[in-house]
Design a protein around this motif. Structure first.
Motif, PDB file in Angstrom:
ATOM      1  N   LEU A  37     -17.699  54.997 -31.025  1.00 41.23           N
ATOM      2  CA  LEU A  37     -18.748  54.827 -30.026  1.00 41.23           C
ATOM      3  C   LEU A  37     -18.985  53.321 -29.824  1.00 41.23           C
ATOM      4  O   LEU A  37     -18.551  52.506 -30.629  1.00 41.23           O
ATOM      5  N   CYS A  41     -24.601  51.374 -30.129  1.00 39.30           N
ATOM      6  CA  CYS A  41     -25.026  52.719 -29.721  1.00 39.30           C
ATOM      7  C   CYS A  41     -26.000  53.287 -30.756  1.00 39.30           C
ATOM      8  O   CYS A  41     -25.799  53.140 -31.962  1.00 39.30           O
ATOM      9  N   GLY A  70     -21.437  65.211 -24.945  1.00 39.24           N
ATOM     10  CA  GLY A  70     -21.859  63.837 -24.668  1.00 39.24           C
ATOM     11  C   GLY A  70     -21.129  62.928 -25.641  1.00 39.24           C
ATOM     12  O   GLY A  70     -20.253  63.377 -26.391  1.00 39.24           O
ATOM     13  N   CYS A  71     -21.505  61.667 -25.670  1.00 40.46           N
ATOM     14  CA  CYS A  71     -20.803  60.727 -26.559  1.00 40.46           C
ATOM     15  C   CYS A  71     -20.885  61.165 -28.026  1.00 40.46           C
ATOM     16  O   CYS A  71     -19.921  61.065 -28.782  1.00 40.46           O
ATOM     17  N   THR A  73     -20.742  63.970 -29.254  1.00 37.23           N
ATOM     18  CA  THR A  73     -19.852  65.104 -29.566  1.00 37.23           C
ATOM     19  C   THR A  73     -18.640  64.632 -30.372  1.00 37.23           C
ATOM     20  O   THR A  73     -17.976  65.426 -31.038  1.00 37.23           O
ATOM     21  N   GLU A 146     -21.640  59.483 -21.557  1.00 33.73           N
ATOM     22  CA  GLU A 146     -20.196  59.685 -21.697  1.00 33.73           C
ATOM     23  C   GLU A 146     -19.450  59.599 -20.368  1.00 33.73           C
ATOM     24  O   GLU A 146     -18.310  59.186 -20.309  1.00 33.73           O
ATOM     25  N   THR A 147     -20.122  60.002 -19.292  1.00 33.42           N
ATOM     26  CA  THR A 147     -19.405  60.010 -18.017  1.00 33.42           C
ATOM     27  C   THR A 147     -19.683  58.761 -17.186  1.00 33.42           C
ATOM     28  O   THR A 147     -19.417  58.750 -15.987  1.00 33.42           O
ATOM     29  N   CYS A 232     -28.408  52.832 -25.554  1.00 31.11           N
ATOM     30  CA  CYS A 232     -27.112  52.903 -24.869  1.00 31.11           C
ATOM     31  C   CYS A 232     -26.914  51.579 -24.121  1.00 31.11           C
ATOM     32  O   CYS A 232     -27.089  51.513 -22.896  1.00 31.11           O
TER      33      CYS A 232
END
Ligand SMILES: Cc1ncc(C[n+]2csc(CCOP(=O)(O)OP(=O)(O)O)c2C)c(N)n1
Ligand code: SF4
Ligand SMILES: [Mg+2]
Length: 270
Positions: A37, A41, A70-71, A73, A146-147, A232
């Motif tokens: 990550l 974060c 999401g991140c 995950t 994440e996106t 973030c």
């Protein structure tokens, strides 16, 4: 606040090596002391305190975690507890089914704000309203991290995101959903709290909230919910080292830190 002079971390490109946790301090339930990550974060800190709480409460053997998408995950393959992967937004419903089938297990969800407050809002509301004996954890960073860092329903007014470059504007984008306050209105929710991982004190206080929420489930008092505000820096367009203060100054005034509802102590939503 005076801060030690640390080197500026470049967050414009993906890290070339994995960030390492000091092995001696890696919780036993996290299998690998490395993650990919972004630097700064908040989600690895939140995962760490969740796993420490499970370990300290001696609940690992009966734990079934249900992850959203999401991140965070990235951790679903790296934990020494059972983990199920839910479709986007659906973790609370999957958790409901697991808990009803296996009532002796400890079941909790981990979701981001995009996953929970946008894509699956009705799932968590109905689960909490029914008073299902599960615990839901929300990692709220105010973006679909994440996106690419676009706005979620939890993004605060004025916050810059990938698709609100001038800041979220109420007229154009509506107002944020303050999810813990909403859930605290539901009688099935026995315990609702909001913590954060932007300072060491807040991490320690949030861990207490996590333990309290798990204890509520163990003693069969109803649903429990803990929102954890996470940094973030990548999605916020702020320097890595400024992200903890950015959270405090911009996000916490709207998504307020503290216990919002605790039925056992007669603390109710306003
Ligand atoms: C049904 C569905 N819609 C969209 C996606 C794409 N998607 C994957 S992760 C993600 C963002 C998740 O954001 P959030 O829940 O806030 O978690 P974060 O990455 O910020 O931790 C999206 C939209 C998907 N996987 N499935
Ligand atoms: S995009 Fe944001 S939430 Fe995702 S890993 Fe990077 S800092 Fe964390
Ligand atoms: Mg998010």
């Amino acid at each position: 606040m005076t801060r030690p002079q640390l080197p500026i971390v470049d967050t414009t490109t993906a890290p070339s090596t994995a960030a390492k946790l000091v092995d001696d301090f890696t919780p036993a339930l996290i299998n690998q002391g490395a993650h990919y990550l972004c630097p700064g974060c908040g989600e690895p800190i939140a995962m760490r305190l969740l796993m420490e709480a499970v370990e300290e409460m001696n609940l690992a053997q009966k734990t079934i975690a249900v992850f959203g998408i999401g991140c965070y995950t990235a951790y679903s393959n790296n934990l020494d507890v059972e983990v199920l992967q839910a479709l986007h937004g659906r973790a609370p419903s999957l958790a409901t089914g697991v808990k009803r089938a296996l009532p002796d297990s400890l079941v909790f969800t981990v979701q981001g704000d995009g996953d929970m407050v946008n894509e699956g809002l009705q799932e968590v509301l109905h689960t909490m309203a029914r008073g299902e004996s599960v615990t839901c954890f929300l990692l709220n960073n105010g973006v679909f991290g994440e996106t690419g860092g676009h706005m979620t329903a939890a993004t605060v007014l004025g916050q810059r995101t990938k698709n609100t470059l001038e800041g979220r504007d109420a007229k154009e984008h509506g107002y944020p959903i303050v999810i813990s306050d909403l859930i605290a209105r539901l009688d099935g929710a026995a315990y609702v709290a909001r913590g954060a991982v932007n300072t060491h004190t807040n991490v320690a206080r949030t861990k207490k909230m996590v333990k309290e929420a798990l204890a509520v489930q163990v003693s069969g008092q109803g649903s429990s919910f803990v929102e954890i505000l996470t940094m973030c820096p990548t999605g916020w367009f702020v320097d890595t080292l400024d992200a903890p203060d950015y959270l405090q100054d911009n996000i916490e005034p709207i998504h307020r830190f503290g216990v919002v509802r605790n039925r056992a102590q007669n603390i109710e939503a306003d």
